[in-house]
Design a protein around this motif. Structure first.
Motif, PDB file in Angstrom:
ATOM      1  N   GLU A   1      -5.299   7.508  -4.189  1.00 32.73           N
ATOM      2  CA  GLU A   1      -4.610   6.061  -4.027  1.00 32.73           C
ATOM      3  C   GLU A   1      -5.629   5.578  -2.357  1.00 32.73           C
ATOM      4  O   GLU A   1      -6.173   3.990  -2.687  1.00 32.73           O
TER       5      GLU A   1
ATOM      6  N   LYS B   1       0.898  -1.296  -0.257  1.00 34.07           N
ATOM      7  CA  LYS B   1      -0.693  -0.126  -0.034  1.00 34.07           C
ATOM      8  C   LYS B   1       1.042   1.058   0.026  1.00 34.07           C
ATOM      9  O   LYS B   1       0.454   2.808  -0.443  1.00 34.07           O
TER      10      LYS B   1
ATOM     11  N   ASN C   1      -1.860  12.850  -5.351  1.00 36.86           N
ATOM     12  CA  ASN C   1      -2.101  11.284  -5.743  1.00 36.86           C
ATOM     13  C   ASN C   1      -2.425  10.870  -4.793  1.00 36.86           C
ATOM     14  O   ASN C   1      -3.223   9.640  -4.143  1.00 36.86           O
TER      15      ASN C   1
END
Ligand SMILES: [Zn+2]
Length: 142
Positions: free
Chosen positions: A123, A33, A119
């Motif tokens: 995500e 992750k 970003n």
């Protein structure tokens, strides 16, 4: 003494975070992750790697530290709970809980509007609630 999470190996601090089958499943998902699958999983190397790689106060470092803090906290908590109750959360459920807690934490940090921050928001599928445009703010992450 057996580990209450994987029920197979010796229960020790090192085991819990780095050799335990149960914990390992969670750590590998968390490392993916944060795009850090190469991070070592023994305590000393990890602490060193974290200190050098995430020393800057940018959004990626902050996210990584939050993720590891949450991982340690929830795995520890699950282990403790198993010593006192018969409840057992599967690793997938605990992982879900950890990710949710990271999202909640992330949304509250002060960030500067930047491509990196955007970003990370994508995500994690979150919206930062505390976005600033100026770098003069204290404790702001970009
Ligand atoms: Zn174990």
């Amino acid at each position: 003494m057996r580990c209450s999470l994987c029920n197979s190996c010796l229960d020790s601090h090192t085991h819990l975070f780095f050799n335990c089958n149960y914990a390992e499943r969670i750590w590998s998902a968390l490392k993916r992750k944060i795009f850090a699958t190469d991070l070592p999983l023994n305590w000393e190397d990890l602490v060193n790697a974290m200190a050098t790689r995430f020393k800057n106060r940018n959004i990626r470092s902050v996210v990584s530290k939050i993720v590891f803090g949450a991982g340690v906290y929830y795995i520890w908590q699950e282990r403790k709970k198993r010593h006192f109750t018969s409840e057992k959360r599967p690793a997938e459920d605990l992982l879900e809980t950890i990710l949710e807690s990271v999202k909640t934490r992330l949304m509250s940090i002060r960030v500067i509007n930047s491509p990196h921050v955007n970003n990370v928001a994508k995500e994690w599928d979150i919206k930062f609630h505390n976005v600033h445009s100026s770098k003069t703010m204290l404790n702001t992450v970009q």
